[in-house]
Design a protein around this motif. Structure first.
Motif, mmCIF file in Angstrom:
data_model
loop_
_atom_site.group_PDB
_atom_site.id
_atom_site.type_symbol
_atom_site.label_atom_id
_atom_site.label_comp_id
_atom_site.label_asym_id
_atom_site.label_seq_id
_atom_site.Cartn_x
_atom_site.Cartn_y
_atom_site.Cartn_z
ATOM 1 N N PRO A 113 0.833 -1.199 0.000
ATOM 2 C CA PRO A 113 0.000 0.000 0.000
ATOM 3 C C PRO A 113 0.870 1.252 0.000
ATOM 4 O O PRO A 113 2.014 1.213 0.462
ATOM 5 N N GLY A 114 0.332 2.317 -0.511
ATOM 6 C CA GLY A 114 1.075 3.576 -0.503
ATOM 7 C C GLY A 114 1.045 4.250 -1.854
ATOM 8 O O GLY A 114 0.506 3.718 -2.823
ATOM 9 N N LEU A 115 1.676 5.419 -1.873
ATOM 10 C CA LEU A 115 1.696 6.227 -3.088
ATOM 11 C C LEU A 115 3.019 6.011 -3.811
ATOM 12 O O LEU A 115 4.085 6.087 -3.208
ATOM 13 N N LYS A 116 2.940 5.698 -5.097
ATOM 14 C CA LYS A 116 4.144 5.526 -5.914
ATOM 15 C C LYS A 116 4.192 6.628 -6.956
ATOM 16 O O LYS A 116 3.246 6.783 -7.737
ATOM 17 N N LEU A 117 5.282 7.378 -6.942
ATOM 18 C CA LEU A 117 5.462 8.479 -7.893
ATOM 19 C C LEU A 117 6.686 8.147 -8.721
ATOM 20 O O LEU A 117 7.768 7.937 -8.171
ATOM 21 N N VAL A 118 6.540 8.072 -10.040
ATOM 22 C CA VAL A 118 7.624 7.535 -10.857
ATOM 23 C C VAL A 118 8.044 8.482 -11.964
ATOM 24 O O VAL A 118 7.265 8.778 -12.883
ATOM 25 N N GLU A 119 9.304 8.979 -11.868
ATOM 26 C CA GLU A 119 9.904 9.733 -12.965
ATOM 27 C C GLU A 119 10.558 8.742 -13.929
ATOM 28 O O GLU A 119 11.078 7.727 -13.516
ATOM 29 N N TRP A 120 10.546 9.060 -15.198
ATOM 30 C CA TRP A 120 11.116 8.218 -16.254
ATOM 31 C C TRP A 120 10.566 6.784 -16.238
ATOM 32 O O TRP A 120 11.331 5.815 -16.294
ATOM 33 N N PRO A 121 9.217 6.633 -16.180
ATOM 34 C CA PRO A 121 8.651 5.278 -16.168
ATOM 35 C C PRO A 121 8.964 4.512 -17.445
ATOM 36 O O PRO A 121 9.033 3.278 -17.418
ATOM 37 N N GLU A 122 9.211 5.250 -18.550
ATOM 38 C CA GLU A 122 9.504 4.564 -19.823
ATOM 39 C C GLU A 122 10.821 3.798 -19.754
ATOM 40 O O GLU A 122 11.091 2.946 -20.579
ATOM 41 N N ARG A 123 11.647 4.086 -18.732
ATOM 42 C CA ARG A 123 12.912 3.343 -18.560
ATOM 43 C C ARG A 123 12.779 2.223 -17.535
ATOM 44 O O ARG A 123 13.778 1.656 -17.101
ATOM 45 N N GLY A 124 11.559 1.917 -17.151
ATOM 46 C CA GLY A 124 11.326 0.871 -16.152
ATOM 47 C C GLY A 124 11.368 -0.528 -16.728
ATOM 48 O O GLY A 124 10.986 -1.491 -16.070
ATOM 49 N N GLN A 125 11.829 -0.641 -17.966
ATOM 50 C CA GLN A 125 12.069 -1.948 -18.591
ATOM 51 C C GLN A 125 10.805 -2.808 -18.647
ATOM 52 O O GLN A 125 10.867 -4.020 -18.532
ATOM 53 N N GLY A 126 9.662 -2.170 -18.801
ATOM 54 C CA GLY A 126 8.414 -2.918 -18.946
ATOM 55 C C GLY A 126 7.965 -3.613 -17.679
ATOM 56 O O GLY A 126 7.025 -4.414 -17.707
ATOM 57 N N ALA A 127 8.623 -3.316 -16.562
ATOM 58 C CA ALA A 127 8.305 -4.037 -15.322
ATOM 59 C C ALA A 127 7.205 -3.356 -14.512
ATOM 60 O O ALA A 127 6.690 -3.935 -13.563
ATOM 61 N N LEU A 128 6.851 -2.147 -14.876
ATOM 62 C CA LEU A 128 5.887 -1.399 -14.065
ATOM 63 C C LEU A 128 4.445 -1.832 -14.352
ATOM 64 O O LEU A 128 4.100 -2.107 -15.492
ATOM 65 N N PRO A 129 3.611 -1.851 -13.305
ATOM 66 C CA PRO A 129 2.190 -2.122 -13.528
ATOM 67 C C PRO A 129 1.528 -0.915 -14.201
ATOM 68 O O PRO A 129 2.161 0.133 -14.320
ATOM 69 N N PRO A 130 0.283 -1.051 -14.630
ATOM 70 C CA PRO A 130 -0.393 0.107 -15.235
ATOM 71 C C PRO A 130 -0.594 1.223 -14.210
ATOM 72 O O PRO A 130 -0.864 0.958 -13.042
ATOM 73 N N ALA A 131 -0.435 2.451 -14.658
ATOM 74 C CA ALA A 131 -0.568 3.602 -13.749
ATOM 75 C C ALA A 131 -2.029 4.021 -13.611
ATOM 76 O O ALA A 131 -2.847 3.761 -14.486
#
Ligand SMILES: Nc1ncnc2c1ncn2[C@@H]1O[C@H](COP(=O)(O)OP(=O)(O)OP(=O)(O)O)[C@@H](O)[C@H]1O
Ligand SMILES: [Mg+2]
Length: 165
Positions: A113-131
């Motif tokens: 749980p919590g707030l996730k703030l992500v700069e440069w998500p396009e460099r997350g190597q496809g590992a990030l869930p949908p925002a």
């Protein structure tokens, strides 16, 4: 924390921030949004577009008083608000090893749980869930143009609650 991705066609909205004071005013409004606690917000924009600046104002509006370092080198900086909300501020600019995603515990952080703030998500190597919400910043004159695109029902609810820019 994964919210059903919907609303690819949900209306995007645009704000024009003449100066950092407008970034701050917007961050205060977003901080007051209902259920902001458990969410994933992506921040897009070139180097110097104002992503970290926005996060600093958002964290301050949420009651964080200490220094907010840019996570460019550490990849993630953790914070906690006085109300007990966990916030993970990521910057994937220098992230280039997909194995690090598991090793560094990012999967667990995203699942908590919590707030996730992500700069440069396009460099997350496809590992990030949908925002839930995508914020795209662009330099415009001396200020910034800010476009918001929701990708989940809660992202859309925050957008609906914001006054026009
Ligand atoms: N709304 C604004 N109007 C004018 N200047 C701004 C605004 N927001 C941020 N800035 C200025 O832009 C500069 C760069 O901002 P910032 O470090 O937040 O960019 P960034 O998008 O996080 O860059 P990076 O991709 O390198 O992490 C700072 O000097 C900041 O004061
Ligand atoms: Mg930054």
């Amino acid at each position: 924390m994964l919210h059903t991705p919907i609303l690819e066609t949900a209306p995007r909205r645009v704000w024009r921030w003449g100066s950092e004071a407008d970034t701050e005013a917007f961050a205060r409004q977003l901080a007051a949004s209902p259920a902001l606690g458990d969410a994933f917000i992506e921040l897009h924009g070139d180097l110097g577009a104002g992503k970290t600046t926005f996060v600093r104002h958002l964290l301050r509006a949420l009651g964080i008083t200490g220094r907010v370092k840019s996570p460019t080198y550490a990849v993630v900086e953790p914070h906690e608000t006085p109300a007990g909300l966990a916030i993970s501020h990521f910057d994937f600019y220098r992230f280039n090893d997909p194995l690090e995603w598991e090793d560094a515990g990012f999967r667990e952080l995203f699942a908590s749980p919590g707030l996730k703030l992500v700069e440069w998500p396009e460099r997350g190597q496809g590992a990030l869930p949908p925002a839930d919400l995508e914020i795209a910043l662009q330099t415009e004159g001396l200020g910034r143009r800010c476009r918001l695109q929701p990708h989940s029902p809660c992202g859309k609810a925050w957008l609906d609650a914001l006054a026009s820019g």
